[in-house]
Design an enzyme around this catalytic site. Structure first.
Site, PDB file in Angstrom:
ATOM      1  N   GLY A   1       0.780  -1.222   0.000  1.00  0.00           N
ATOM      2  CA  GLY A   1       0.000   0.000   0.000  1.00  0.00           C
ATOM      3  C   GLY A   1       0.815   1.277   0.000  1.00  0.00           C
ATOM      4  O   GLY A   1       0.471   2.245  -0.688  1.00  0.00           O
TER       5      GLY A   1
ATOM      6  N   ASN B   1      -8.247   3.904   8.552  1.00  0.00           N
ATOM      7  CA  ASN B   1      -7.563   2.809   9.232  1.00  0.00           C
ATOM      8  C   ASN B   1      -7.603   2.921  10.745  1.00  0.00           C
ATOM      9  O   ASN B   1      -7.335   1.948  11.444  1.00  0.00           O
ATOM     10  CB  ASN B   1      -6.104   2.726   8.769  1.00  0.00           C
TER      11      ASN B   1
ATOM     12  N   GLN C   1      -7.788  -0.747   3.480  1.00  0.00           N
ATOM     13  CA  GLN C   1      -8.640  -1.299   4.531  1.00  0.00           C
ATOM     14  C   GLN C   1     -10.000  -1.754   4.013  1.00  0.00           C
ATOM     15  O   GLN C   1     -10.860  -2.150   4.804  1.00  0.00           O
ATOM     16  CB  GLN C   1      -8.834  -0.267   5.640  1.00  0.00           C
TER      17      GLN C   1
ATOM     18  N   HIS D   1      -0.656  -7.907   2.679  1.00  0.00           N
ATOM     19  CA  HIS D   1      -0.611  -8.439   4.043  1.00  0.00           C
ATOM     20  C   HIS D   1      -1.827  -8.060   4.878  1.00  0.00           C
ATOM     21  O   HIS D   1      -1.963  -8.507   6.012  1.00  0.00           O
ATOM     22  CB  HIS D   1       0.686  -8.011   4.748  1.00  0.00           C
TER      23      HIS D   1
ATOM     24  N   THR E   1      12.445  -6.801 -11.254  1.00  0.00           N
ATOM     25  CA  THR E   1      12.068  -8.197 -11.449  1.00  0.00           C
ATOM     26  C   THR E   1      10.853  -8.539 -10.604  1.00  0.00           C
ATOM     27  O   THR E   1      10.819  -8.288  -9.395  1.00  0.00           O
ATOM     28  CB  THR E   1      13.234  -9.132 -11.078  1.00  0.00           C
TER      29      THR E   1
ATOM     30  N   CYS F   1       1.361   1.982  12.143  1.00  0.00           N
ATOM     31  CA  CYS F   1       2.369   2.920  11.649  1.00  0.00           C
ATOM     32  C   CYS F   1       2.628   4.063  12.614  1.00  0.00           C
ATOM     33  O   CYS F   1       3.594   4.793  12.468  1.00  0.00           O
ATOM     34  CB  CYS F   1       1.941   3.469  10.290  1.00  0.00           C
TER      35      CYS F   1
END
Length: 382
Positions: free
Chosen positions: A69, A149, A178, A201, A237, A325
């Protein structure tokens, strides 16, 4: 153990982990290589892209894989600025965005862009009329999160989209991190949304995976330049095992989405209805349809948020202060400050965030532990 911190991260599903392991061991060629090992990897990657696109009823070419995100938000915001700076340097966002939006816009402000941060009401919600009033001839981007969030407020994404139909040259970005698996696809993928960001995740995929929906025809400069992967929009990659595993995680979430949303809402309501009866408890999240089913923020006035978190942890129940966070920064939640929640309440705020694995029995156990802890907290409060 009761895990009520799913908005911070979720456990990788066993089936998803198996997929990751299998692809890592058996299909480890570089998708950009011309030989058969590379072709096999490429085909598998494109199959994953097609699966995700089909689930959200969009084109495969509109799904761009990222690392999560934060990268997605940064890319859309900075990529729009790079692509459209000749046409204007005005961006509209809200005062309650995640740091992955707030900090990039601040960086652009330092570079000469003009940022409008929209105010919110007592529920943390913007007024669409404020968006229309803020639009200028030099506006190039509107960025609004789908679900907050910290307290779970659902923003009026469709209403803003209706306004922006009269301004087709303005990019419209939705941080949907979210929102996935919460019955909100019609909101996120409404016909005026140009970009939507997702993080693996948050829905049982491996960390370091994610994707951005990029509507066809929208110009966006790459944030990562290099070998030209992902239609030259995101070089590097490809994370083949991670992206394939993420596609499986999305399929699993979508298979049980309706039942999971119903259960999460029931768990939230059971906890809400119980703890809201206590004298010193302040409910910051609502329990109605204006809020997501999986996030519940409340405060016990007079008890710091970190004290509440650790008290529950001692009982093997895991919650958080605001968002992961910002939890370790011991700072007042940005959303609560924007809502003008008093400092003595904001510093006591904690968040429960539910997932599709949680149960009503866990809600009952939480309520039982809450009663015990509240009795102890009363000595601090009174």
């Amino acid at each position: 153990m009761i895990y009520f911190d799913n908005s911070a991260t979720t456990k990788v599903a066993p089936e998803v982990l198996q997929t990751y392991d299998t692809v890592s061991q058996k299909i480890w060629g570089n998708p950009s290589s011309l030989h058969s090992w590379g072709e096999n990897a490429w085909n598998l990657l494109e199959q994953a892209r097609q699966q995700i696109a089909d689930l959200f009823h969009v084109k495969p070419s509109e799904i761009i894989f990222t690392s999560g995100g934060s990268e997605g938000d940064n890319w859309v915001i900075k990529g729009t600025a790079m692509a459209k700076h000749r046409f204007g340097k005005h961006i509209i966002t809200t005062s309650v965005e995640h740091a992955a939006v707030r900090n990039p816009t601040q960086q652009l402000k330092d570079l000469g862009f003009d940022i409008t941060y929209l105010p919110v009401d007592k529920e943390g919600r913007i007024n669409p009329a404020d968006v229309k009033a803020a639009i200028r001839p030099d506006t190039i981007l509107v960025s609004i999160m789908a679900v907050n969030n910290e307290i779970g407020t659902i923003q009026p994404i469709k209403e803003v989209g209706e306004i922006l139909k009269d301004y087709p040259n303005i990019h419209y970005h939705v941080d949907a991190v979210q929102a996935i698996g919460k019955g909100l696809d019609d909101l996120v993928f409404s016909d005026r949304v140009d970009f939507a960001t997702f993080s693996g995740h948050k829905f049982h995929a491996p960390r370091g995976t994610g994707f951005v929906f990029v509507r066809s025809g929208r110009k966006l400069a790459p944030l990562v330049a290099g070998g030209g992967q992902e239609r030259t929009l995101r070089s590097g990659t490809e994370n083949t095992p991670g992206d394939v595993a993420m596609a499986r995680a999305i399929r699993l979430v979508k298979e049980n989405e309706a039942a999971a949303v119903k259960r999460e809402q029931a768990i939230k309501e059971r906890i809400y209805d119980h703890i809201s009866k206590f004298d010193h408890v302040h409910m910051i999240s609502g329990r109605d349809k204006g809020f997501a089913p999986h996030i519940l923020c409340f405060a016990i006035e007079g008890v710091r948020g970190e004290t509440i978190v650790h008290a529950f942890e001692d009982q093997n129940i895991f919650i958080s202060t605001t968002s992961a966070c910002s939890s370790k920064k011991h700072s007042e939640a940005g959303t609560l400050a924007a809502m003008k929640v008093p400092d003595n309440i904001a510093t006591s705020a904690v968040r429960i965030s539910l997932g599709d694995q949680n149960t009503l029995e866990e809600a009952d156990q939480f309520n039982k532990v809450f009663d015990q802890l509240y009795a102890g907290f009363k000595k601090i409060i009174e």
